[in-house]
Design a protein around this motif. Structure first.
Motif, mmCIF file in Angstrom:
data_model
loop_
_atom_site.group_PDB
_atom_site.id
_atom_site.type_symbol
_atom_site.label_atom_id
_atom_site.label_comp_id
_atom_site.label_asym_id
_atom_site.label_seq_id
_atom_site.Cartn_x
_atom_site.Cartn_y
_atom_site.Cartn_z
ATOM 1 N N ASP A 1 -50.973 5.045 -21.298
ATOM 2 C CA ASP A 1 -52.395 5.225 -21.591
ATOM 3 C C ASP A 1 -53.122 3.907 -21.401
ATOM 4 O O ASP A 1 -52.655 2.868 -21.861
ATOM 5 N N LEU A 2 -54.268 3.984 -20.771
ATOM 6 C CA LEU A 2 -55.116 2.812 -20.700
ATOM 7 C C LEU A 2 -56.385 3.132 -21.466
ATOM 8 O O LEU A 2 -57.047 4.123 -21.176
ATOM 9 N N GLN A 3 -56.681 2.336 -22.481
ATOM 10 C CA GLN A 3 -57.858 2.609 -23.288
ATOM 11 C C GLN A 3 -58.766 1.396 -23.294
ATOM 12 O O GLN A 3 -58.298 0.265 -23.269
ATOM 13 N N SER A 4 -60.052 1.700 -23.351
ATOM 14 C CA SER A 4 -61.003 0.610 -23.472
ATOM 15 C C SER A 4 -62.239 1.152 -24.174
ATOM 16 O O SER A 4 -63.062 1.823 -23.575
ATOM 17 N N SER B 1 -52.610 -4.756 -26.601
ATOM 18 C CA SER B 1 -54.063 -4.838 -26.648
ATOM 19 C C SER B 1 -54.524 -6.111 -25.968
ATOM 20 O O SER B 1 -53.780 -7.087 -25.879
ATOM 21 N N GLY B 2 -55.771 -6.091 -25.536
ATOM 22 C CA GLY B 2 -56.400 -7.325 -25.099
ATOM 23 C C GLY B 2 -55.973 -7.828 -23.749
ATOM 24 O O GLY B 2 -55.878 -9.027 -23.533
ATOM 25 N N LEU B 3 -55.696 -6.910 -22.826
ATOM 26 C CA LEU B 3 -55.488 -7.344 -21.451
ATOM 27 C C LEU B 3 -56.824 -7.271 -20.726
ATOM 28 O O LEU B 3 -57.597 -6.342 -20.966
ATOM 29 N N PRO B 4 -57.116 -8.224 -19.858
ATOM 30 C CA PRO B 4 -58.313 -8.088 -19.028
ATOM 31 C C PRO B 4 -58.225 -6.776 -18.252
ATOM 32 O O PRO B 4 -57.130 -6.383 -17.822
ATOM 33 N N ILE B 5 -59.365 -6.107 -18.074
ATOM 34 C CA ILE B 5 -59.348 -4.750 -17.544
ATOM 35 C C ILE B 5 -58.595 -4.662 -16.218
ATOM 36 O O ILE B 5 -57.777 -3.764 -16.018
ATOM 37 N N ASP B 6 -58.830 -5.633 -15.337
ATOM 38 C CA ASP B 6 -58.163 -5.574 -14.036
ATOM 39 C C ASP B 6 -56.648 -5.683 -14.184
ATOM 40 O O ASP B 6 -55.887 -4.947 -13.561
ATOM 41 N N ASP B 7 -56.238 -6.632 -15.039
ATOM 42 C CA ASP B 7 -54.803 -6.799 -15.275
ATOM 43 C C ASP B 7 -54.204 -5.520 -15.834
ATOM 44 O O ASP B 7 -53.107 -5.110 -15.457
ATOM 45 N N ALA B 8 -54.953 -4.908 -16.774
ATOM 46 C CA ALA B 8 -54.449 -3.692 -17.407
ATOM 47 C C ALA B 8 -54.280 -2.585 -16.376
ATOM 48 O O ALA B 8 -53.263 -1.888 -16.359
ATOM 49 N N GLU B 9 -55.282 -2.455 -15.505
ATOM 50 C CA GLU B 9 -55.194 -1.435 -14.449
ATOM 51 C C GLU B 9 -53.975 -1.679 -13.582
ATOM 52 O O GLU B 9 -53.204 -0.762 -13.281
ATOM 53 N N ALA C 1 -59.020 -4.293 -22.103
ATOM 54 C CA ALA C 1 -58.507 -2.930 -22.231
ATOM 55 C C ALA C 1 -57.173 -3.018 -22.938
ATOM 56 O O ALA C 1 -56.583 -4.098 -23.045
ATOM 57 N N SER C 2 -56.716 -1.906 -23.469
ATOM 58 C CA SER C 2 -55.390 -1.913 -24.073
ATOM 59 C C SER C 2 -54.536 -0.857 -23.400
ATOM 60 O O SER C 2 -55.024 0.168 -22.938
ATOM 61 N N ILE C 3 -53.269 -1.160 -23.353
ATOM 62 C CA ILE C 3 -52.315 -0.262 -22.707
ATOM 63 C C ILE C 3 -51.349 0.227 -23.756
ATOM 64 O O ILE C 3 -50.868 -0.551 -24.581
ATOM 65 N N VAL D 1 -51.714 -12.428 -24.186
ATOM 66 C CA VAL D 1 -52.879 -11.582 -23.938
ATOM 67 C C VAL D 1 -54.115 -12.472 -24.007
ATOM 68 O O VAL D 1 -54.049 -13.609 -24.466
ATOM 69 N N SER D 2 -55.224 -11.928 -23.565
ATOM 70 C CA SER D 2 -56.447 -12.725 -23.492
ATOM 71 C C SER D 2 -56.898 -13.144 -24.879
ATOM 72 O O SER D 2 -56.856 -12.372 -25.831
ATOM 73 N N THR D 3 -57.353 -14.392 -24.996
ATOM 74 C CA THR D 3 -57.845 -14.863 -26.288
ATOM 75 C C THR D 3 -59.187 -14.229 -26.635
ATOM 76 O O THR D 3 -59.661 -14.362 -27.751
ATOM 77 N N ARG D 4 -59.777 -13.530 -25.664
ATOM 78 C CA ARG D 4 -61.020 -12.824 -25.991
ATOM 79 C C ARG D 4 -60.772 -11.700 -26.983
ATOM 80 O O ARG D 4 -61.698 -11.136 -27.552
ATOM 81 N N LEU D 5 -59.487 -11.373 -27.184
ATOM 82 C CA LEU D 5 -59.168 -10.359 -28.188
ATOM 83 C C LEU D 5 -59.509 -10.864 -29.585
ATOM 84 O O LEU D 5 -59.791 -10.077 -30.486
#
Lengths: 563, 170
Positions: free
Chosen positions: B116-119, B145-153, B129-131, B25-29
């Motif tokens: 569920d997609l939550q952000s 948790s911590g997927l980039p929004i586009d990836d999560a979508e 965002a988290s899935i 997952v993204s290190t921005r988490l």
């Protein structure tokens, strides 16, 4: 669907077996309401207000009477002081006033009771239900109106319950269980017993037509004509093979819950249930505690005084614990008392409850996992318990109609008979091996060598075996446990590894089933074994999911007709 | 019954490492979780410092303890985040988590009830965002948790499509 029209008139005397009997089943004898489309609203039994509101009424009455009586007695004693000129007790001036003005008090009492009765009567008058081809509706309340409906395709089961007061009055409640959970259930409380059956059958027939998933209702509908034919055992259904010998000669009318079309499978004698329930860890603990205390005191102080000390001081201290334990055990007996299991082809029905008789229908295809367990204390008797996970049913204590115990206590033969009935693909021999096997049989993957010391007794047994149909998991050597999960029922697979596990190179497997009493797990498999399991089981489960659109029971629709 | 341990199919799912294309997952988490931890610990820390200054110096011990906890979080969170990885296989989504207590959840697409997609505001500020995937059992819920929004979508859409095509009844 529009099988038999409701009896229109709310309080009309309903003679289900006659009026709605065979003719009603055909759906031709009665038109559906006047307009032809809308079934009429029906009322509950007028007695239900006594049962539902009656408790409050009795409580109020009891409180008033006890208060008045108390103060009457006190009034007498104080009264003598009054004559002596002592000031009256100011605190209870009101009640003493009531004593002083008995007519007023009586009037007040009558008014309160009358108001309560009127309120209950109004509530009853405004409580109506109706069964349309698409849904069951219930309307309640006259100040705050409440309407609730369960669409037929959401109907999961229709159960009949009889609390003890209802039994006395010849009433029963019909609970329409909805897929939406307990909050969404509709409770028709109360109806005369015969009418309750008629209503249940009507709902089940409508659900069988209108609702796809209510598969158990299909069986019910098929069996329904027999239900009211007046004959206790439906034609074409084989008699039980002596399994009901213990049931005390209640051929069709089990537990006073009315005719049941199913084939009796087993009945648990209440004496065995009580004994089995008492043979529980908590009771044994209590006895050990008491015995230990007596032994200690007599050993230290000497026979006579030690005994006296033990009985006089120590044992009373145990009373609260003992009460708590006994209350817990008693609730088990109350819940599982009079236990009977009947086979309805694609569903089984459990009839249970010592005082509060009720039924629980378990459609076979909703069964997700099965378990038999043998507590240590049951080993001398060779008794086992069988439980299942049922999709959508949580078997919680709050909702005792959600029975997930399919055998509270019975022999291994009975337990295996129940399991193979619920999941015909299970093999008796394999289950027996899993239940009794000492370990080391071919096909079993068990505890990793490095972790044996963590489970010194049972490491040889603890493990899993996979068959074409499903997984068998077993554990425990003193207290034994076997879990069966069909491949097609596995929700997901989980590996869990704590720090100690990692040091030992082992991991736990959790086979995730739906919520329920059964949680299939294997502890301390070697990481290699666990990963191999994960890979192989993923493939097996995927294949099983694709294959199976049918029930847990292997045979599809035919099963309903055969048995 | 057949013995399973011999029939190991090719690159299997493993508890750590492995040949599958595991995705982190993204290190921005990491900053997100650290900010959350800071918010959680900041209030008691401030309170402890205030009490220490105004009332008794003994409370410095408490403040020190909180700082230690914060330091431990600072060490733990990056490790936790880098321990999360997931992979989409043909039949299932597999999520691995944890360093000390490792878990691996393998959820077949056919078992997905909904995704569920939550952000929340914090996650969104970092473009994450988290899935959360739901099956019929709450025990098998996998949260990523911590997927980039586009990836999560995209993942949510793929999961929904696969869930639809492989749907199995209960």
């Amino acid at each position: 669907m529009s099988g038999s029209a409701p009896d229109g008139m709310p309080s009309a005397p309903v003679g289900p077996s006659g009026a709605v009997g065979q003719s009603g089943e055909t759906g031709t004898s009665r038109p559906v309401g006047e307009s032809g489309a809308e079934p009429a609203w029906e009322r509950l039994s007028p007695w239900s207000l006594l049962l539902r509101g009656g408790v409050v009424l009795v409580a109020i009455l009891g409180w008033l009477i006890s208060t008045l009586f108390n103060d009457f007695i006190r009034g007498l004693s104080i009264g003598s002081e009054w004559f002596g000129g002592a000031p009256p007790d100011v605190q209870d001036a009101g009640v003493q006033g009531a004593i002083a003005y008995p007519l007023f008090a009586l009037g007040l009492l009558v008014a309160v009771v009358a108001a309560a009765v009127a309120a209950s009567a109004l509530t009853w008058r405004f409580t109506r239900f109706r069964i349309t081809p698409t849904q069951v509706e219930l309307r309640r309340g006259w100040v705050f109106r409440q309407q609730r409906q369960v669409p037929m395709e959401r109907v999961q089961a229709v159960e009949i319950g009889r609390p003890i007061l209802a039994q006395i009055l010849g009433l029963a409640q019909v609970v329409v269980q909805s897929a939406g959970g307990v909050q969404a259930h509709v409770r028709l409380a109360y109806l005369p017993l015969a009418r309750a059956h008629e209503v249940r059958d009507r709902i089940q027939r409508a659900a069988a037509v209108g609702g796809v998933p209510a598969t158990q209702s299909t069986t019910e509908a098929a069996a329904a004509p027999a239900n009211h034919s007046g004959v206790t055992v439906p034609a074409g259904v084989g008699q039980p093979a002596g399994a009901m010998a213990t049931a005390g000669g209640l051929p069709g009318d089990l537990l006073g819950l009315g005719p049941d079309s199913g084939i009796p499978v087993l009945a648990v004698p209440n004496t065995r249930l009580v004994l089995g329930t008492l043979l529980h860890g908590s009771v044994v603990f209590l006895l050990l505690l008491a015995g230990g205390w007596v032994a200690l005191t007599t050993g230290l102080i000497g026979r006579r005084w030690g005994m006296a000390l033990a009985i006089g001081v120590g044992l009373p201290g145990l009373v609260p614990i003992a009460l708590a334990i006994l209350a817990n055990r008693a609730s088990q007996v109350l819940n599982h008392g009079n236990f009977r299991l009947t086979d309805h082809g694609r569903a089984v029905r459990v009839l249970h409850g010592l005082t509060n008789h009720r039924t629980t229908t378990i459609p076979l295809e909703r069964i997700q996992a099965l378990e038999i367990t043998q507590p240590l204390w049951w080993r001398p008797m060779g008794w086992w318990r069988a439980r299942v996970n049922v999709a959508g049913v949580h078997g919680d204590a709050d909702n005792p109609t959600n029975e997930t115990v399919v055998l509270p206590v019975g022999t291994l033969d009975q337990a295996l008979a129940v399991l193979t009935l619920l999941d015909p693909a299970l093999r008796d021999a394999e289950l027996r091996e899993a239940a009794l096997g000492p370990g080391g049989e071919a096909g079993w993957v068990t505890t990793a060598r490095s972790a044996r010391w963590l489970d010194p007794l049972a490491w040889r047994r603890a493990g899993y075996a996979a068959s074409r149909h499903g997984l068998l998991l077993r554990s425990g050597r003193l207290a034994r446990r076997v879990v069966a999960v069909p491949h097609a029922r596995i929700q997901s697979l989980t590996l869990a590894q704590g720090p100690l596990d990692r040091a030992l190179g082992v991991t736990d497997i959790h086979v995730i089933s739906t919520p329920g009493p059964v949680s299939p797990r294997v502890h301390h498999l070697s990481v290699a074994d666990a990963q191999a399991f994960l890979a192989a089981e993923s493939i097996r489960a995927a294949a099983a999911r694709r294959l199976r659109e049918g029930p847990c029971a292997s045979g599809p629709a035919s099963a309903g007709l055969v048995s | 019954m057949s013995t399973i341990s011999e029939a190991v199919p090719e690159p299997g799912v493993t508890l750590r490492g492995g040949d599958l294309p595991w995705q982190p997952v993204s290190t921005r988490l990491v900053p997100v979780r650290l900010l959350l931890a800071a918010a959680l610990l900041g209030v008691p820390l401030a309170a402890a410092i205030a009490v220490a200054l105004l009332v008794t110096p003994w409370v410095w011990c408490l403040a020190g303890a909180i700082v230690l906890v914060a330091a431990w979080f600072g060490w733990l969170v990056p490790r936790q985040v880098t321990a999360i990885s997931w992979v989409e296989l043909d039949e299932e989504l597999v999520i691995r988590k944890g360093r000390l207590w490792r878990t691996l959840v393998s959820v077949p697409y056919g078992r997905l009830q909904y995704v569920d997609l939550q952000s929340g505001p914090l996650l969104r500020a970092f473009g994450l965002a988290s899935i959360e995937i739901h099956t019929a059992s709450p025990a098998s819920g996998g949260r990523l948790s911590g997927l980039p929004i586009d990836d999560a979508e995209a993942l949510r859409a793929r999961l929904a499509a696969r869930g639809e095509s492989q749907r199995a009844g209960l």
